[in-house]
Design a protein around this motif. Sequence first.
Motif, PDB file in Angstrom:
ATOM      1  N   GLN A 194       0.826  -1.203   0.000  1.00  0.00           N
ATOM      2  CA  GLN A 194       0.000   0.000   0.000  1.00  0.00           C
ATOM      3  C   GLN A 194       0.860   1.253   0.000  1.00  0.00           C
ATOM      4  OE1 GLN A 194      -2.500  -0.327   3.444  1.00  0.00           O
ATOM      5  NE2 GLN A 194      -3.507  -2.197   2.746  1.00  0.00           N
ATOM      6  N   ASP A 195       0.363   2.268  -0.712  1.00  0.00           N
ATOM      7  CA  ASP A 195       0.976   3.590  -0.705  1.00  0.00           C
ATOM      8  C   ASP A 195       0.466   4.363   0.507  1.00  0.00           C
ATOM      9  OD1 ASP A 195       2.468   5.753  -1.449  1.00  0.00           O
ATOM     10  OD2 ASP A 195       1.652   5.901  -3.469  1.00  0.00           O
ATOM     11  N   GLN A 196       1.010   5.562   0.731  1.00  0.00           N
ATOM     12  CA  GLN A 196       0.579   6.341   1.888  1.00  0.00           C
ATOM     13  C   GLN A 196      -0.829   6.882   1.719  1.00  0.00           C
ATOM     14  OE1 GLN A 196       2.743   9.974   2.649  1.00  0.00           O
ATOM     15  NE2 GLN A 196       2.013  10.125   4.758  1.00  0.00           N
ATOM     16  N   MET A 197      -1.152   7.430   0.551  1.00  0.00           N
ATOM     17  CA  MET A 197      -2.445   8.060   0.312  1.00  0.00           C
ATOM     18  C   MET A 197      -3.440   7.022  -0.192  1.00  0.00           C
ATOM     19  SD  MET A 197      -1.720  11.088   1.220  1.00  0.00           S
ATOM     20  CE  MET A 197      -0.318  12.201   1.396  1.00  0.00           C
ATOM     21  N   LEU A 198      -4.561   6.862   0.535  1.00  0.00           N
ATOM     22  CA  LEU A 198      -5.596   5.916   0.187  1.00  0.00           C
ATOM     23  C   LEU A 198      -6.942   6.632   0.185  1.00  0.00           C
ATOM     24  CD1 LEU A 198      -4.459   2.946   2.475  1.00  0.00           C
ATOM     25  CD2 LEU A 198      -3.979   3.216   0.045  1.00  0.00           C
ATOM     26  N   SER A 199      -7.870   6.142  -0.607  1.00  0.00           N
ATOM     27  CA  SER A 199      -9.192   6.751  -0.698  1.00  0.00           C
ATOM     28  C   SER A 199     -10.246   5.668  -0.832  1.00  0.00           C
ATOM     29  CB  SER A 199      -9.282   7.719  -1.890  1.00  0.00           C
ATOM     30  OG  SER A 199      -9.084   7.020  -3.114  1.00  0.00           O
ATOM     31  N   ILE A 200     -11.468   6.005  -0.374  1.00  0.00           N
ATOM     32  CA  ILE A 200     -12.613   5.098  -0.417  1.00  0.00           C
ATOM     33  C   ILE A 200     -13.740   5.798  -1.170  1.00  0.00           C
ATOM     34  CG2 ILE A 200     -14.396   3.946   0.951  1.00  0.00           C
ATOM     35  CD1 ILE A 200     -12.367   3.485   3.118  1.00  0.00           C
ATOM     36  N   ASP A 201     -14.343   5.072  -2.092  1.00  0.00           N
ATOM     37  CA  ASP A 201     -15.449   5.637  -2.854  1.00  0.00           C
ATOM     38  C   ASP A 201     -16.283   4.496  -3.417  1.00  0.00           C
ATOM     39  OD1 ASP A 201     -17.119   7.490  -3.923  1.00  0.00           O
ATOM     40  OD2 ASP A 201     -15.640   8.475  -5.197  1.00  0.00           O
ATOM     41  N   GLU A 202     -17.355   4.852  -4.111  1.00  0.00           N
ATOM     42  CA  GLU A 202     -18.265   3.882  -4.703  1.00  0.00           C
ATOM     43  C   GLU A 202     -17.904   3.631  -6.161  1.00  0.00           C
ATOM     44  OE1 GLU A 202     -21.584   6.320  -4.119  1.00  0.00           O
ATOM     45  OE2 GLU A 202     -22.187   5.420  -2.224  1.00  0.00           O
ATOM     46  N   GLN A 203     -18.169   2.408  -6.588  1.00  0.00           N
ATOM     47  CA  GLN A 203     -17.953   2.014  -7.979  1.00  0.00           C
ATOM     48  C   GLN A 203     -19.214   1.321  -8.479  1.00  0.00           C
ATOM     49  OE1 GLN A 203     -15.359  -1.415  -9.030  1.00  0.00           O
ATOM     50  NE2 GLN A 203     -14.120   0.073 -10.119  1.00  0.00           N
ATOM     51  N   GLY A 217      -0.668   3.233  12.641  1.00  0.00           N
ATOM     52  CA  GLY A 217       0.611   3.689  13.153  1.00  0.00           C
ATOM     53  C   GLY A 217       1.653   3.990  12.103  1.00  0.00           C
ATOM     54  N   LEU A 218       1.364   3.678  10.824  1.00  0.00           N
ATOM     55  CA  LEU A 218       2.318   3.960   9.744  1.00  0.00           C
ATOM     56  C   LEU A 218       1.999   5.261   9.029  1.00  0.00           C
ATOM     57  CD1 LEU A 218       2.712   0.398   8.159  1.00  0.00           C
ATOM     58  CD2 LEU A 218       4.134   1.496   9.893  1.00  0.00           C
ATOM     59  N   ASN A 219       0.984   5.978   9.504  1.00  0.00           N
ATOM     60  CA  ASN A 219       0.574   7.266   8.929  1.00  0.00           C
ATOM     61  C   ASN A 219       0.067   7.130   7.493  1.00  0.00           C
ATOM     62  OD1 ASN A 219       1.152   8.669  11.296  1.00  0.00           O
ATOM     63  ND2 ASN A 219       3.268   9.072  10.675  1.00  0.00           N
ATOM     64  N   HIS A 220      -0.706   6.078   7.251  1.00  0.00           N
ATOM     65  CA  HIS A 220      -1.479   6.035   6.005  1.00  0.00           C
ATOM     66  C   HIS A 220      -2.604   7.062   6.114  1.00  0.00           C
ATOM     67  CE1 HIS A 220       0.313   2.557   3.996  1.00  0.00           C
ATOM     68  NE2 HIS A 220       0.382   1.974   5.177  1.00  0.00           N
ATOM     69  N   LEU A 221      -2.775   7.901   5.133  1.00  0.00           N
ATOM     70  CA  LEU A 221      -3.786   8.954   5.145  1.00  0.00           C
ATOM     71  C   LEU A 221      -4.984   8.508   4.302  1.00  0.00           C
ATOM     72  CD1 LEU A 221      -1.492  12.087   4.705  1.00  0.00           C
ATOM     73  CD2 LEU A 221      -2.105  10.853   6.786  1.00  0.00           C
ATOM     74  N   LEU A 222      -6.167   8.551   4.904  1.00  0.00           N
ATOM     75  CA  LEU A 222      -7.378   8.034   4.267  1.00  0.00           C
ATOM     76  C   LEU A 222      -8.287   9.197   3.888  1.00  0.00           C
ATOM     77  CD1 LEU A 222      -8.952   5.489   3.476  1.00  0.00           C
ATOM     78  CD2 LEU A 222      -9.982   5.504   5.761  1.00  0.00           C
ATOM     79  N   TYR A 223      -8.807   9.169   2.647  1.00  0.00           N
ATOM     80  CA  TYR A 223      -9.683  10.213   2.114  1.00  0.00           C
ATOM     81  C   TYR A 223     -11.029   9.596   1.740  1.00  0.00           C
ATOM     82  CZ  TYR A 223      -5.328  12.869   1.572  1.00  0.00           C
ATOM     83  OH  TYR A 223      -4.133  13.513   1.813  1.00  0.00           O
ATOM     84  N   PHE A 224     -12.114  10.346   1.971  1.00  0.00           N
ATOM     85  CA  PHE A 224     -13.449   9.927   1.564  1.00  0.00           C
ATOM     86  C   PHE A 224     -14.321  11.169   1.451  1.00  0.00           C
ATOM     87  CE2 PHE A 224     -12.435   8.772   5.954  1.00  0.00           C
ATOM     88  CZ  PHE A 224     -13.177   9.719   6.654  1.00  0.00           C
ATOM     89  N   ASP A 225     -15.532  11.001   0.886  1.00  0.00           N
ATOM     90  CA  ASP A 225     -16.415  12.149   0.645  1.00  0.00           C
ATOM     91  C   ASP A 225     -17.456  12.260   1.737  1.00  0.00           C
ATOM     92  OD1 ASP A 225     -18.257  10.186   0.084  1.00  0.00           O
ATOM     93  OD2 ASP A 225     -18.123  10.395  -2.073  1.00  0.00           O
ATOM     94  N   ASN A 226     -18.402  13.191   1.537  1.00  0.00           N
ATOM     95  CA  ASN A 226     -19.347  13.525   2.599  1.00  0.00           C
ATOM     96  C   ASN A 226     -20.395  12.449   2.836  1.00  0.00           C
ATOM     97  OD1 ASN A 226     -20.844  13.820   0.286  1.00  0.00           O
ATOM     98  ND2 ASN A 226     -21.298  15.982   0.549  1.00  0.00           N
TER      99      ASN A 226
END
Length: 586
Positions: free
Chosen positions: A254-263, A334-343
């Motif tokens: 896995q990379d540091q920047m991760l995101s969750i969304d719908e498909q 603890g590895l500082n993976h940053l997670l992004y998602f919408d409203n």
Amino acid sequence: MNTSTFYGKRAGGLQIRVPPVESDDSCLSDSEDSDEDYIPTPLSQGDVSEDESSGNESTDNESSSDEDSDSNNDAPASTSATGARRRPVATARRAQQKAVWKTVQQQNSAKDIPIWQAALPNADEIRLPIQYFRDFFDADLLDSIAEESNLYCMQKNPNRALRLDRNELEQFIGTVVYMSVVHLPRSRMYWSSDCRVAQVADVISRDRWEQIKKFIHFNDNSNMPANNDGNYDKLFKIRPIIDSLLPKFQRLPQDQMLSIDEQMVPFKGRSSLKQYIPKKPYKWGYKIFVLCDTKGLVHSFDIFAGKIDPVPGEPNIGASGNIVLKLAQVICGGLNHLLYFDNWFSSLDLFVALANKGIPALGTVQQSRLQGCSFSIDTDMKKKGRGTFEEKKVVVVNVEIRALKWFDNRGVIVARTFASAQPVSNVERWDRKSKKKVSIECPNIISLYNKFMGRVDALDALIAYYRIHIRSKKYYHRFFFHFVDMVIVNRWLLYRRDCDSLDVPRKKQKDLLAFRTSIAHALCMQGKDMSRKKRGRPSSDVERDFEKKKHRGPAKAIPTLEVCSDAVGHWPVVEKWTATLQTPKL
């Protein structure tokens, strides 16, 4: 970027509170409590908002548990019908109601982005595209599909066996991949004389291909539970494919920047699994929640089957938050993976739950989900000019959460547990009044969201380039072909990552089309020995070429009947002929 998803839904509309079913009309009684003013409670995460109601069932009603917990704090933690303990959620909600939002002073308020405590592994070598593909569709999975297909054919017609093996199954998948590259309106046209595609027609016959497509299966129907059974699974027929592919996606680095969304998997037929999302390119279809990185590499997914249960061992924070906690199980805390998602996913309970797991998060959020927080309305911010922003912070269960409202064409609210509005950069926007581009201020947190969110949309774009369009009313066929597309795109992204780690120039790297056709060619040639000769007396090269020409057809295309009878250019040419008379010699 989907602007409607980014800015959220505009406030407005008539909201009606539905009275309880067992209402005793207490307002008409003579009790002393009947004259007290009604104080509405903030929107809890167990409730489903208007945007969540399309495609998700409402979760358990937990509003009644708040009164019990306030009146008797020493009572043991209650348990919901699903078995999840409610005490941590109720504690977080009481903290949200008592917490006070404070305005953040922009001087010396900058927060650094957490440093990633891991690194991507370096590749040892660049493998062939078919080797990348077979990491997911391995021999065990293909043998299982062939076995279940043969069993399904025997259940349908015991007098005629399918006799499908692994090699022929790979040839079938290879032809399907070729059909996604060379798209024709009907599948039978690949074998027709007018539109014949040799890469498909020379591999397998038309009738055999249709027979495999008809009987391809992935699970034994005799073991499927009944609809009224507690173990009933709507995805039973595709479950072996999910159980085989999901762990392989989750094991990818896995990379540091991760995101969750719908498909969305496109489908407009009749199905209980079909969902409707108006803001997606394909509005009708099957919905999948996907966790991916900044390139679109998939690390986990979950198919929406009508209900989202809470994760065992995690707090029940509502349907939209539970799916994030489920997908975030593969993220190392603890590895500082940053997670992004919408409203659609964001809530204060979700930010607290992710922070307790060691996962910093950022996402747009609806105003109704920030209990006790109030920003200036859009009209007041519009008077101050585009680029105006306000930032506030609150501490919930020892977790600091910052919320920021930035006004561009309209206001957008972003919440996070890392970073801040500073440093502020300038971005260009088109001004309708002056009819030119103007420079406005943009907080740092908005720039991060625009940069790293929307990676699932990039994955959808890569799949849509060469999507498999095989018509079928069976939902498990649609999912199977979608997983083939997802695996090919995923392996191509990993191939590009390996090439970059070994400093391979981009000009020497295969693009997605070349990578896809290479996999299709290797699958079609599976189990075929092109150098093998027929039994009997070996033929010469001339005879072998003659046999190839016989199968290839005539050297020139035969004109159609309409062309032959159009009376243009097909009549014999009449030439003048003069005879020379000679006098016979005497």
